[in-house]
Design an enzyme around this catalytic site. Structure first.
Site, PDB file in Angstrom:
ATOM      1  N   HIS A 174       0.429 -28.729  48.316  1.00 36.92           N
ATOM      2  CA  HIS A 174      -0.734 -27.504  48.527  1.00 36.92           C
ATOM      3  C   HIS A 174       0.042 -26.106  48.155  1.00 36.92           C
ATOM      4  CE1 HIS A 174       1.268 -28.503  52.424  1.00 36.92           C
ATOM      5  NE2 HIS A 174       1.018 -27.025  52.826  1.00 36.92           N
ATOM      6  N   THR A 231       9.576 -24.862  48.985  1.00 36.06           N
ATOM      7  CA  THR A 231      10.811 -24.472  48.600  1.00 36.06           C
ATOM      8  C   THR A 231      11.342 -25.205  47.428  1.00 36.06           C
ATOM      9  OG1 THR A 231      11.551 -26.414  50.210  1.00 36.06           O
ATOM     10  CG2 THR A 231      11.493 -24.101  51.232  1.00 36.06           C
ATOM     11  N   GLY A 232      10.876 -26.402  47.041  1.00 36.54           N
ATOM     12  CA  GLY A 232      11.202 -27.278  46.110  1.00 36.54           C
ATOM     13  C   GLY A 232      12.000 -28.326  46.665  1.00 36.54           C
ATOM     14  N   GLN A 233      12.400 -28.057  47.982  1.00 34.64           N
ATOM     15  CA  GLN A 233      13.584 -29.125  48.614  1.00 34.64           C
ATOM     16  C   GLN A 233      12.761 -30.327  48.875  1.00 34.64           C
ATOM     17  OE1 GLN A 233      16.696 -28.227  48.229  1.00 34.64           O
ATOM     18  NE2 GLN A 233      16.563 -26.149  47.934  1.00 34.64           N
ATOM     19  N   GLY A 234      12.089 -30.428  49.683  1.00 35.83           N
ATOM     20  CA  GLY A 234      11.231 -31.598  50.184  1.00 35.83           C
ATOM     21  C   GLY A 234      10.846 -32.482  49.147  1.00 35.83           C
ATOM     22  N   ARG A 242       7.628 -20.786  46.654  1.00 36.74           N
ATOM     23  CA  ARG A 242       7.840 -19.750  47.688  1.00 36.74           C
ATOM     24  C   ARG A 242       9.024 -18.871  47.597  1.00 36.74           C
ATOM     25  NH1 ARG A 242       4.923 -23.313  52.921  1.00 36.74           N
ATOM     26  NH2 ARG A 242       2.940 -22.893  52.166  1.00 36.74           N
ATOM     27  N   HIS A 263      24.610 -31.723  31.933  1.00 38.86           N
ATOM     28  CA  HIS A 263      25.454 -32.517  32.684  1.00 38.86           C
ATOM     29  C   HIS A 263      25.079 -33.701  33.430  1.00 38.86           C
ATOM     30  CE1 HIS A 263      29.163 -29.462  32.427  1.00 38.86           C
ATOM     31  NE2 HIS A 263      28.575 -29.618  31.272  1.00 38.86           N
ATOM     32  N   CYS A 276       7.129 -27.586  45.594  1.00 37.82           N
ATOM     33  CA  CYS A 276       6.373 -27.408  46.713  1.00 37.82           C
ATOM     34  C   CYS A 276       6.901 -26.031  47.447  1.00 37.82           C
ATOM     35  CB  CYS A 276       6.933 -28.588  47.848  1.00 37.82           C
ATOM     36  SG  CYS A 276       8.792 -28.662  48.126  1.00 37.82           S
ATOM     37  N   HIS A 291      30.329 -36.965  31.002  1.00 37.34           N
ATOM     38  CA  HIS A 291      29.094 -36.819  31.870  1.00 37.34           C
ATOM     39  C   HIS A 291      28.349 -38.078  32.139  1.00 37.34           C
ATOM     40  CE1 HIS A 291      30.173 -32.748  31.837  1.00 37.34           C
ATOM     41  NE2 HIS A 291      29.804 -32.409  30.558  1.00 37.34           N
TER      42      HIS A 291
HETATM   43  C1  RB5 Z   1       4.671 -26.923  53.373  1.00 38.85           C
HETATM   44  O1  RB5 Z   1       4.364 -26.123  54.293  1.00 38.85           O
HETATM   45  C2  RB5 Z   1       6.167 -27.048  53.089  1.00 38.85           C
HETATM   46  O2  RB5 Z   1       6.947 -27.720  54.034  1.00 38.85           O
HETATM   47  C3  RB5 Z   1       6.585 -27.565  51.739  1.00 38.85           C
HETATM   48  O3  RB5 Z   1       5.713 -27.053  50.683  1.00 38.85           O
HETATM   49  C4  RB5 Z   1       8.096 -27.610  51.183  1.00 38.85           C
HETATM   50  O4  RB5 Z   1       8.595 -26.364  51.207  1.00 38.85           O
HETATM   51  C5  RB5 Z   1       8.800 -28.760  51.820  1.00 38.85           C
HETATM   52  O5  RB5 Z   1      10.076 -28.837  51.488  1.00 38.85           O
END
Ligand code: RB5
Length: 149
Positions: free
Chosen positions: A13, A71-74, A113, A102, A69, A137
């Site tokens: 979202h 941060t893109g991390q999760g 965000r 690579h 998402c 590579h």
């Molecule tokens: C959602 O609030 C947030 O946790 C998700 O978008 C992301 O940043 C997780 O890695």
């Protein structure tokens, strides 16, 4: 439509407007966009969206994937649990190019965000315009695959 020009897009979202901007951007470049949502702003867990996109890439249905998402991390962590997926989070263009050249990355993750739309589109362009260099590579990428068991 063949797998060679199909690209899957997905997000949670936190990244719907940016995902839609990227979808329009890559469609204008000739990519066949498979946008698997979501389209409504209710909170939704990023792992299921990362997994869904990753499965389309891992199966060969789509050549590449872009996921987002907050941060893109999760969502990247979830996608990388799917066998055959190599996904990196990028907040600048150098890494976006290098993960193709690579690491033979087949998915890109962006934090909605973290980066604005202009930079995000440049990151996407850097990722899509680069190609895997192979050679030494390739051996290293094979070693990543071997870790999957
Ligand atoms: C959602 O609030 C947030 O946790 C998700 O978008 C992301 O940043 C997780 O890695």
């Amino acid at each position: 439509m063949t797998a060679s020009n199909r690209i899957v897009l997905s997000s949670d979202h936190a990244a719907i407007p940016l995902r839609q901007a990227i979808a329009a951007h890559v469609a204008a470049q000739g990519w066949a966009v498979v946008d698997i949502g979501p389209t409504t702003p209710e909170s939704t867990p990023y792992p299921k969206h990362g997994e869904a996109a990753a499965r389309l890439v891992a199966s060969g249905d789509c050549r590449l994937g872009i996921i987002l998402c907050g941060t893109g991390q999760g969502i990247m962590m979830a996608a990388n649990k799917v066998k055959g997926i190599r996904c990196g989070v990028c907040a600048e263009t150098f890494s976006a190019r290098m993960i193709r050249q690579h690491n033979d990355a087949n998915m890109l993750s962006i934090g909605a965000r973290v980066v604005g739309e202009g930079l995000a589109l440049d990151i996407v362009d850097a990722f899509l315009s680069a190609g895997f260099e192979g050679g030494r590579h390739a051996t290293r990428v094979e070693m990543i695959g071997a870790l999957e068991g």
